[in-house]
Write a protein that holds these residues in place. Structure first.
Motif, short mmCIF file in Angstrom:
data_model
loop_
_atom_site.label_atom_id
_atom_site.label_comp_id
_atom_site.label_asym_id
_atom_site.label_seq_id
_atom_site.Cartn_x
_atom_site.Cartn_y
_atom_site.Cartn_z
N PHE A 275 0.85 -1.19 0.00
CA PHE A 275 0.00 0.00 0.00
C PHE A 275 0.89 1.24 0.00
O PHE A 275 1.92 1.28 0.69
CB PHE A 275 -0.92 0.02 1.23
N LEU A 276 0.46 2.25 -0.76
CA LEU A 276 1.26 3.47 -0.86
C LEU A 276 1.01 4.43 0.28
O LEU A 276 1.88 5.26 0.60
CB LEU A 276 0.99 4.16 -2.21
N THR A 277 -0.18 4.37 0.89
CA THR A 277 -0.52 5.31 1.97
C THR A 277 -1.11 4.59 3.15
O THR A 277 -1.69 3.51 3.01
CB THR A 277 -1.52 6.38 1.49
N ALA A 278 -1.00 5.22 4.33
CA ALA A 278 -1.62 4.66 5.54
C ALA A 278 -3.14 4.68 5.42
O ALA A 278 -3.82 3.80 5.95
CB ALA A 278 -1.17 5.46 6.75
N ASP A 279 -3.67 5.69 4.71
CA ASP A 279 -5.12 5.77 4.53
C ASP A 279 -5.63 4.57 3.74
O ASP A 279 -6.66 3.96 4.10
CB ASP A 279 -5.50 7.06 3.82
N ALA A 280 -4.94 4.21 2.67
CA ALA A 280 -5.36 3.04 1.88
C ALA A 280 -5.29 1.76 2.71
O ALA A 280 -6.18 0.91 2.64
CB ALA A 280 -4.47 2.93 0.65
N LEU A 281 -4.25 1.62 3.52
CA LEU A 281 -4.12 0.45 4.39
C LEU A 281 -5.25 0.43 5.42
O LEU A 281 -5.88 -0.62 5.66
CB LEU A 281 -2.76 0.46 5.08
N PHE A 282 -5.52 1.56 6.03
CA PHE A 282 -6.58 1.67 7.04
C PHE A 282 -7.92 1.24 6.44
O PHE A 282 -8.66 0.43 7.04
CB PHE A 282 -6.65 3.10 7.56
N GLN A 283 -8.27 1.77 5.29
CA GLN A 283 -9.55 1.45 4.66
C GLN A 283 -9.62 -0.03 4.27
O GLN A 283 -10.68 -0.67 4.38
CB GLN A 283 -9.77 2.33 3.43
N PHE A 284 -8.50 -0.58 3.84
CA PHE A 284 -8.46 -2.00 3.47
C PHE A 284 -8.79 -2.88 4.67
O PHE A 284 -9.60 -3.81 4.58
CB PHE A 284 -7.07 -2.33 2.91
N VAL A 285 -8.14 -2.61 5.81
CA VAL A 285 -8.39 -3.42 7.01
C VAL A 285 -9.83 -3.27 7.45
O VAL A 285 -10.49 -4.25 7.83
CB VAL A 285 -7.41 -3.01 8.14
N LYS A 286 -10.36 -2.05 7.40
CA LYS A 286 -11.75 -1.82 7.81
C LYS A 286 -12.73 -2.59 6.91
O LYS A 286 -13.71 -3.15 7.40
CB LYS A 286 -12.06 -0.32 7.77
N ARG A 287 -12.47 -2.61 5.62
CA ARG A 287 -13.38 -3.32 4.70
C ARG A 287 -13.39 -4.82 4.97
O ARG A 287 -14.42 -5.48 4.79
CB ARG A 287 -12.95 -3.07 3.24
N ARG A 288 -12.24 -5.36 5.37
CA ARG A 288 -12.15 -6.81 5.56
C ARG A 288 -12.52 -7.28 6.95
O ARG A 288 -12.51 -8.47 7.24
CB ARG A 288 -10.72 -7.29 5.25
#
Length: 467
Positions: A275-288
């Protein structure tokens, strides 16, 4: 205590009556678990060599030289039969082969240990307790060792309760809550009160000077900004669900100059994503994750490796028959190929703990083992303050870093027993099961005897300052 509506009858061989100095037909006070009454003593038929206690609604058979309970007699106090120890759970069904389903083997360990110690122990559903009559519908093992069978009966209310309710959801069931509240009102000790929430556990341990040095930095994952700040401080981190178990739902995150490298398990496969950003990582974990799930961020520790793979340890602590902590066994957990955690569920394997320590430290292995046990005891003492009632057992996940510092990653209030299936840890598993019963007997002040002699004090690991 409950007073039965009609007289109890205790039938015993003539030789046993003679040893007690009692005559046929004598009336004697008796306590069995929480059941209290007056028993009428009867001489058994010549061929019968067992002592049987009968009361309204059920029959309890206690063998003087067998494995299902001890009978103490004194002229001053009469009979005390027990100790009577109940294992509270859910899901007990009328099946003589697997009465507790997939947990029959696990809970059977404790019932088999009770027979070895000559303790009366049974497993019961919280829904099968009748506080009015003072009895419980439960199941125990009977018959000769190796050919024992599961037997259903009515038992007196227990003197002590070992809580093995299987999961967090079951702890919210009305019957479970009612039982715990009623046992508390009656003064019946119930130990292993509940599961621990990871968030409260880490906060509790991090705020106590006795344990803070052994706990990796941990915080809630509240926002992408919080995640970014945390991973800037700690290059390697783990994201863990607060209510998770068996390593499920855990992400390993490693930061490099341009991105975040994330390892996790998906549909049984170990996956790596960038992941390029912490925001993208955060949203990914939340979705899963589950909408109500809360995640923690924890500092990653560079663990020592055994066979080229990261390794930590399960330290299985118990309070013994003197109420003191000791380690029943230590299992090494070696991570599987590509696995985020060392859990067997995620492809890891168990090795005997001392084997890994000897490979790393040689003659100093015993010293390092002692250091891990000392830290584990210190953490267990702190965690006790978070729980209500007695704590008799903890399973701690402990690791050693490249500088030999001891870290505690998890403290499990109702630990699994997977490490004891390893051939080199089978005897430790038997010891672990016995310690549960010895501690329960200690709580109710019932002296345990084997073969007519009181048990010798057991070896334990005393409190020492952690280094």
């Amino acid at each position: 205590m409950n007073q039965p509506g009609s007289s109890l009858i205790l039938t015993a061989p003539r030789k046993q009556l003679s040893e007690w100095g009692l005559r046929d037909g004598a009336s004697v006070p008796l306590v069995c678990g929480r059941l209290q009454g007056t028993v009428s003593v009867k001489q058994s038929a010549k061929q019968e060599q067992t002592t049987t206690l009968r009361w309204p609604g059920g029959v309890l058979q206690l063998q003087i030289q067998g494995l299902s309970g001890q009978i103490l007699y004194s002229k001053e106090e009469g009979f005390r039969i027990g100790p009577v120890i109940g294992i509270m759970t859910t899901g007990v069904r009328r099946d003589h082969k697997k009465p507790i389903g997939g947990r029959t083997s696990l809970l059977g360990d404790f019932v088999r240990a009770s027979r070895e110690l000559n303790v009366l122990c049974y497993v019961f559903n919280a829904s099968d307790v009748n506080f009015v009559s003072g009895t419980v519908r439960g199941v125990t093992l009977s018959g000769p060792p190796g050919r024992e069978t599961w037997t259903f009966a009515r038992f007196p209310l227990p003197e002590a309760v070992y809580n093995r309710v299987p999961h967090r959801r079951a702890e919210t069931l009305p019957d479970v809550k009612k039982c715990k509240e009623q046992f508390e009102r009656m003064g019946v000790p119930l130990f292993n009160e509940r599961f621990l929430n990871k968030n409260e556990m880490y906060r509790w341990l991090s705020d106590d000077r006795r344990s803070e040095a052994f706990i990796p930095a941990t915080d809630r994952m509240r926002s992408p900004e919080a995640l970014q700040r945390f991973i800037q401080t700690h290059k390697l981190i783990y994201l863990k669900p607060t209510g998770g178990s068996l390593g499920m739902g855990i992400y390993q995150v490693e930061r490099d100059k341009q991105s975040y490298l994330v390892r996790y398990k998906r549909e049984g496969q170990h996956v790596t994503t960038r992941f390029l950003t912490a925001d993208a990582l955060f949203q990914f974990v939340k979705r899963r994750s589950h909408p109500k799930s809360t995640y923690l961020m924890q500092q990653g520790i560079r663990l020592k490796e055994y066979g080229g793979r990261k390794t930590d340890f399960r330290v299985h602590l118990h309070k013994n028959g003197r109420g003191e902590w000791e380690a029943a066994g230590i299992g090494g957990k070696v991570a599987g190929a590509g696995s985020v955690t060392t859990h067997v569920h995620n492809g890891g394997k168990v090795v005997e703990g001392d084997r890994a320590l000897r490979a790393w430290y040689g003659e100093r292995a015993g010293q390092m083992r002692e250091r891990m046990v000392d830290v584990s005891i210190r953490v267990a003492d702190v965690i006790q303050g978070l729980l209500k009632g007695e704590s008799g057992e903890f399973g701690l996940d402990v690791g050693l870093d490249q500088d030999d510092h001891v870290w505690v990653f998890e403290t499990n209030a109702k630990p699994g027993r997977a490490i004891f299936r390893h051939p080199d840890l089978v005897e430790a598993g038997k010891r672990s099961a016995r310690l549960v019963l010895e501690y329960a007997a200690y709580l109710v002040n019932f002296p345990l005897h084997r073969g007519g002699r009181e048990d010798e004090p057991q070896r334990h690991y005393p409190h020492r300052s952690a280094r």
